[in-house]
Design a protein around this motif. Structure first.
Motif, PDB file in Angstrom:
ATOM      1  N   LEU A 188       0.835  -1.298   0.108  1.00 60.03           N
ATOM      2  CA  LEU A 188       0.024  -0.155   0.061  1.00 60.03           C
ATOM      3  C   LEU A 188       1.107   1.232  -0.111  1.00 60.03           C
ATOM      4  O   LEU A 188       0.653   2.272  -0.768  1.00 60.03           O
ATOM      5  CB  LEU A 188      -0.926   0.061   1.040  1.00 60.03           C
TER       6      LEU A 188
ATOM      7  N   THR B 177       2.613   2.234  -3.482  1.00 65.31           N
ATOM      8  CA  THR B 177       1.580   2.577  -4.348  1.00 65.31           C
ATOM      9  C   THR B 177       1.238   4.196  -4.314  1.00 65.31           C
ATOM     10  O   THR B 177       0.630   4.871  -5.032  1.00 65.31           O
ATOM     11  CB  THR B 177       0.288   1.926  -4.487  1.00 65.31           C
ATOM     12  N   THR B 178       1.727   4.481  -2.846  1.00 64.61           N
ATOM     13  CA  THR B 178       1.657   6.178  -2.562  1.00 64.61           C
ATOM     14  C   THR B 178       2.787   6.889  -2.968  1.00 64.61           C
ATOM     15  O   THR B 178       3.916   6.461  -2.570  1.00 64.61           O
ATOM     16  CB  THR B 178       1.262   6.150  -1.315  1.00 64.61           C
ATOM     17  N   PRO B 179       2.445   8.026  -3.724  1.00 61.13           N
ATOM     18  CA  PRO B 179       3.801   8.919  -3.871  1.00 61.13           C
ATOM     19  C   PRO B 179       4.519   9.381  -2.600  1.00 61.13           C
ATOM     20  O   PRO B 179       3.783   9.213  -1.479  1.00 61.13           O
ATOM     21  CB  PRO B 179       3.215  10.214  -4.563  1.00 61.13           C
ATOM     22  N   THR B 180       5.793   9.332  -2.686  1.00 58.25           N
ATOM     23  CA  THR B 180       6.756   9.582  -1.759  1.00 58.25           C
ATOM     24  C   THR B 180       6.097  10.806  -0.663  1.00 58.25           C
ATOM     25  O   THR B 180       5.916  10.778   0.437  1.00 58.25           O
ATOM     26  CB  THR B 180       8.059   9.886  -2.048  1.00 58.25           C
ATOM     27  N   PHE B 181       5.767  11.875  -1.607  1.00 56.64           N
ATOM     28  CA  PHE B 181       5.470  13.243  -0.982  1.00 56.64           C
ATOM     29  C   PHE B 181       4.062  12.957   0.026  1.00 56.64           C
ATOM     30  O   PHE B 181       4.144  13.583   0.922  1.00 56.64           O
ATOM     31  CB  PHE B 181       5.489  14.424  -1.788  1.00 56.64           C
ATOM     32  N   LEU B 182       3.177  12.142  -0.492  1.00 53.02           N
ATOM     33  CA  LEU B 182       1.913  11.799   0.231  1.00 53.02           C
ATOM     34  C   LEU B 182       2.378  11.093   1.448  1.00 53.02           C
ATOM     35  O   LEU B 182       1.580  11.272   2.361  1.00 53.02           O
ATOM     36  CB  LEU B 182       1.174  11.195  -0.695  1.00 53.02           C
TER      37      LEU B 182
ATOM     38  N   ILE C 237       3.618  13.453   3.974  1.00 52.28           N
ATOM     39  CA  ILE C 237       2.388  14.196   4.647  1.00 52.28           C
ATOM     40  C   ILE C 237       1.657  13.327   5.665  1.00 52.28           C
ATOM     41  O   ILE C 237       1.142  13.792   6.544  1.00 52.28           O
ATOM     42  CB  ILE C 237       1.447  14.713   3.502  1.00 52.28           C
ATOM     43  N   LEU C 238       1.024  12.321   5.138  1.00 50.34           N
ATOM     44  CA  LEU C 238       0.339  11.255   6.051  1.00 50.34           C
ATOM     45  C   LEU C 238       1.281  10.898   7.278  1.00 50.34           C
ATOM     46  O   LEU C 238       0.602  10.943   8.471  1.00 50.34           O
ATOM     47  CB  LEU C 238       0.033   9.861   5.143  1.00 50.34           C
TER      48      LEU C 238
ATOM     49  N   ALA D 190      16.623  11.113  -5.922  1.00 54.99           N
ATOM     50  CA  ALA D 190      15.823  11.751  -6.654  1.00 54.99           C
ATOM     51  C   ALA D 190      14.337  12.164  -5.614  1.00 54.99           C
ATOM     52  O   ALA D 190      14.068  13.355  -5.612  1.00 54.99           O
ATOM     53  CB  ALA D 190      15.076  11.267  -7.872  1.00 54.99           C
ATOM     54  N   GLY D 191      14.126  11.067  -5.009  1.00 55.81           N
ATOM     55  CA  GLY D 191      13.002  11.135  -4.050  1.00 55.81           C
ATOM     56  C   GLY D 191      13.175  11.931  -2.748  1.00 55.81           C
ATOM     57  O   GLY D 191      12.385  12.845  -2.441  1.00 55.81           O
TER      58      GLY D 191
ATOM     59  N   VAL E 148      12.113  15.691  -3.340  1.00 57.12           N
ATOM     60  CA  VAL E 148      10.614  15.872  -2.944  1.00 57.12           C
ATOM     61  C   VAL E 148      10.517  15.844  -1.510  1.00 57.12           C
ATOM     62  O   VAL E 148       9.533  16.954  -0.937  1.00 57.12           O
ATOM     63  CB  VAL E 148       9.816  14.644  -3.686  1.00 57.12           C
TER      64      VAL E 148
ATOM     65  N   VAL F  66       8.720  18.650   1.675  1.00 57.75           N
ATOM     66  CA  VAL F  66       7.521  18.252   2.752  1.00 57.75           C
ATOM     67  C   VAL F  66       7.942  18.728   4.198  1.00 57.75           C
ATOM     68  O   VAL F  66       7.195  19.164   4.988  1.00 57.75           O
ATOM     69  CB  VAL F  66       7.175  16.846   2.640  1.00 57.75           C
TER      70      VAL F  66
END
Lengths: 333, 325
Positions: free
Chosen positions: A138, A141-146, A149-150, A272-273, A276, A280
């Motif tokens: 799970l 599948t979520t972008p790193t920045f999200l 934030i979560l 690269a990640g 981003v 945050v």
């Protein structure tokens, strides 16, 4: 001999790739509409002053000559001068790189731990393996920045366990030789500061690690599954070794090969990640530097950061290849 | 390569068809797991994913059409209201309804992703085919370019390209296409080279098939399934890129509410406690990625290769040049 030739070949490929990278950046610089003269002199400079600046900066030379100049600068460590900070880009990068390095190394560590946990738990069918697998899937599948934030919402806002931004609660508490705050604090004998730095590091590193952990873990798992059925593992069991010893001594060492090259690949993606994630968590690294350079079209800075990170990526892949050759001599042949 | 090993194991039993190698314990276990997965979990999961995708696409397309709301209408009187019957996803700080805005955002993100993925597949197919068909120096240089592009992490390259071109819909599409065509190029090149080494293909050349016939009857069917899967896998990835680039301020401008824009606004609104401003786009983003990816589970194995393993081995063996006829 064969190994030396293998390493030489990898190094030659590294040089060629760096050249290609420099060419790509040069072309991008050519097609961008950013005007270095306007950026350095301001919009109100007179026509003569602009022309003089163009001549001085070598912008009137033909493109191949400028490219050679650019590559010559890269070779001697000259990445140009930032339009924004007016410092040499190489110096700026030297200032910001340690923070990014610390973040990525922390994330790599977390990713390796998660990957091994994922692979071993699912191969040995430990209880809770499904949970680890599901969470990682799970998360990936979520972008790193999200994820970042979560994570902030949960661990900072709701639970209050971890800090939200920066590298330290007390800015400039340590100043050490490595630039990695955790290490510097330990070297300076300040464990409290090191713990504080670790707390700041944990959440961004975790957010950055989830995706790579799944990729590495999958490769490692398939390696483990293959190796567990090999004859030498049966022999090791038959001669009475404990299962733990069989795993650590015989299975792991023969399964890490694919995982190693995947780690090299993922390390580059993590750099690269990190760009981003830094935005945050207000992490004062290259991502923040790049983030400030982009809105003002500070192309030397943008190209410099890209070149350095690209070079790290290429180099880490080369190292992974060579390590693989060391772990498994068959690869060099 | 594979045929060699199968024939070697059968030299003692001269059966007309070569018996497959005795499966090892590992492969048996994997086989069993695979079959169980395909019989029980996979189709159900896949159908759920397809249904979810249809639902999400329907939401993205229909809601903006059916609910007549001015997207940019600002009403601070109902700013930051929690989800309710009149506003199922709540409203943002400026009082804009998030149910409709998220639908529009999903539509923009999906459109950008589809266009970007299509561009990447087209560029990749053309380059890969050119490399395979021209061979020689063009092939070597083409593959060096592929290596060069692959040598830079694509998110990093995307950030640089986007910062040069400035944020817009076209930028996103270009960035995705420019940074993702290489896999397709490799795939197409390897497939075509492998095809060139096949006996039936040489037979077709010997029989005097025209180029168009070769393309239509041999190359196109072989590539179609692969390209469809490559495209399908790229779309969720491209959605992901759109949101990341936009979140960084490099993608779509704020007045086009893509998922990335909504997430950016949502993060800002979090400080005032309006969690739903982030929850709606975040949930949609995760849901669409999972559903799109779920549609393709197992498709990579079933689609189009014609059971020919070792692409790379076949590719190398196929560098004879006969396929150029």
């Amino acid at each position: 001999m064969a190994r030396l030739r293998f390493i030489a070949g990898r190094l030659a490929a590294l040089a060629v790739l760096l050249l290609v990278l420099s060419l790509v950046l040069f072309v991008l610089q050519e097609v961008s509409d950013a005007d270095p003269v306007a950026s350095t002199l301001g919009a109100n400079a007179s026509q003569e002053a602009r022309e003089a600046a163009r001549e001085r900066m070598g912008l009137n030379d033909p493109a191949p000559e400028r490219y050679l100049d650019y590559v010559g600068g890269l070779v001697t460590g000259d990445l140009g001068t930032s339009f924004r900070t007016r410092h040499p880009v190489a110096d700026d990068i030297g200032t910001y790189l340690p923070a990014t390095l610390e973040l990525v190394l922390g994330a790599l560590l977390v990713a390796l731990v998660l990957a091994v946990a994922f692979a071993v738990s699912s191969v040995l069918r430990w209880r809770g393996a499904g949970l680890v697998r599901g969470l990682l899937f799970l998360g990936s599948t979520t972008p790193t920045f999200l994820l970042g934030i979560l994570g902030l919402m949960l661990f900072y806002r709701d639970l209050g366990w971890l800090p939200a931004s920066g590298r330290l609660s007390d800015r400039g508490a340590v100043d050490g030789p490595t630039g990695l705050v955790v290490l510097d604090a330990l070297l300076a004998g300040q464990p409290a500061v090191a713990v504080d730095a670790l707390q700041h590091l944990l959440l961004p590193a975790l957010a950055l690690a989830v995706g790579p952990a799944l990729s590495i873990g999958r490769v490692l798992r398939s390696g483990l599954v293959t190796t567990l059925d090999a004859d030498f593992v049966r022999t090791a069991r038959a001669k009475g070794l404990t299962e733990r010893r069989v795993l650590a001594r015989h299975v792991m060492r023969n399964s890490v090969n694919g995982a190693l090259s995947m780690t090299g690949l993922q390390l580059g993606f993590m750099f690269a990640g990190a760009l981003v994630i830094e935005s945050v968590f207000s992490w004062p690294g290259l991502g923040s530097y790049l983030g400030a350079s982009i809105p003002v079209s500070d192309f030397p800075a943008i190209a410099g950061v890209t070149f350095v990170l690209g070079a790290i990526y290429i180099a880490s892949n080369t190292v992974a290849d060579v390590l693989q050759g060391a772990a498994d001599p068959r690869i060099a042949l | 390569m594979r045929s060699e090993t199968t024939t070697r194991t059968t030299d003692r039993t001269p059966a007309p068809t070569p018996a497959p190698r005795r499966p090892t314990r590992a492969s048996r276990r994997r086989l069993r797991a695979g079959q169980a997965g395909r019989q029980a979990g996979r189709p159900a999961g896949r159908w759920a994913a397809v249904a979810g995708t249809l639902l999400l696409v329907g939401y993205a397309v229909l809601v903006p059409l059916l609910v007549p709301v001015d997207l940019d209408h600002v009403d601070y009187g109902i700013g930051a209201t929690a989800p309710s019957w009149s506003h199922p996803f709540g409203t943002d700080l400026a009082g804009r309804d998030l149910f409709v805005r998220s639908a529009v955002g999903l539509r923009i993100s999906l459109l950008a992703a589809l266009a970007g993925a299509l561009g990447a597949v087209v560029v990749g197919t053309l380059t890969g085919a050119a490399c395979a068909l021209l061979g020689g120096r063009a092939d070597r240089w083409g593959m060096r370019v592929v290596d060069g592009v692959n040598a830079v992490p694509h998110l990093l390259l995307g950030i640089v390209v986007a910062s040069v071109l400035r944020g817009s819909f076209v930028t996103i599409v270009l960035v995705v296409a420019v940074t993702h065509w290489t896999q397709t190029a490799r795939l197409v090149r390897a497939e075509l080279l492998a095809l060139g080494a096949q006996d039936f293909y040489r037979a077709a050349i010997a029989l005097g098939f025209t180029r168009r016939q070769l393309l239509r009857h041999h190359a196109a069917p072989r590539l179609a399934g692969q390209l469809a899967v490559a495209f399908g896998l790229l779309v969720p990835h491209a959605v992901w890129h759109e949101s990341t680039l936009t979140f960084l301020g490099l993608g779509l401008p704020p007045h086009r509410p893509s998922l990335g824009v909504l997430l950016d606004l949502g993060q800002q609104a979090l400080l005032s406690g309006a969690w739903w401003t982030l929850a709606a786009p975040a949930g949609l983003l995760v849901a669409i990625t999972v559903c799109l990816a779920g549609c393709l589970v197992g498709a990579g194995a079933g689609g189009g290769t014609g059971g020919d393993g070792g692409h790379h081995g076949g590719g190398r063996a196929g560098r004879t040049g006969e396929h150029r006829a």
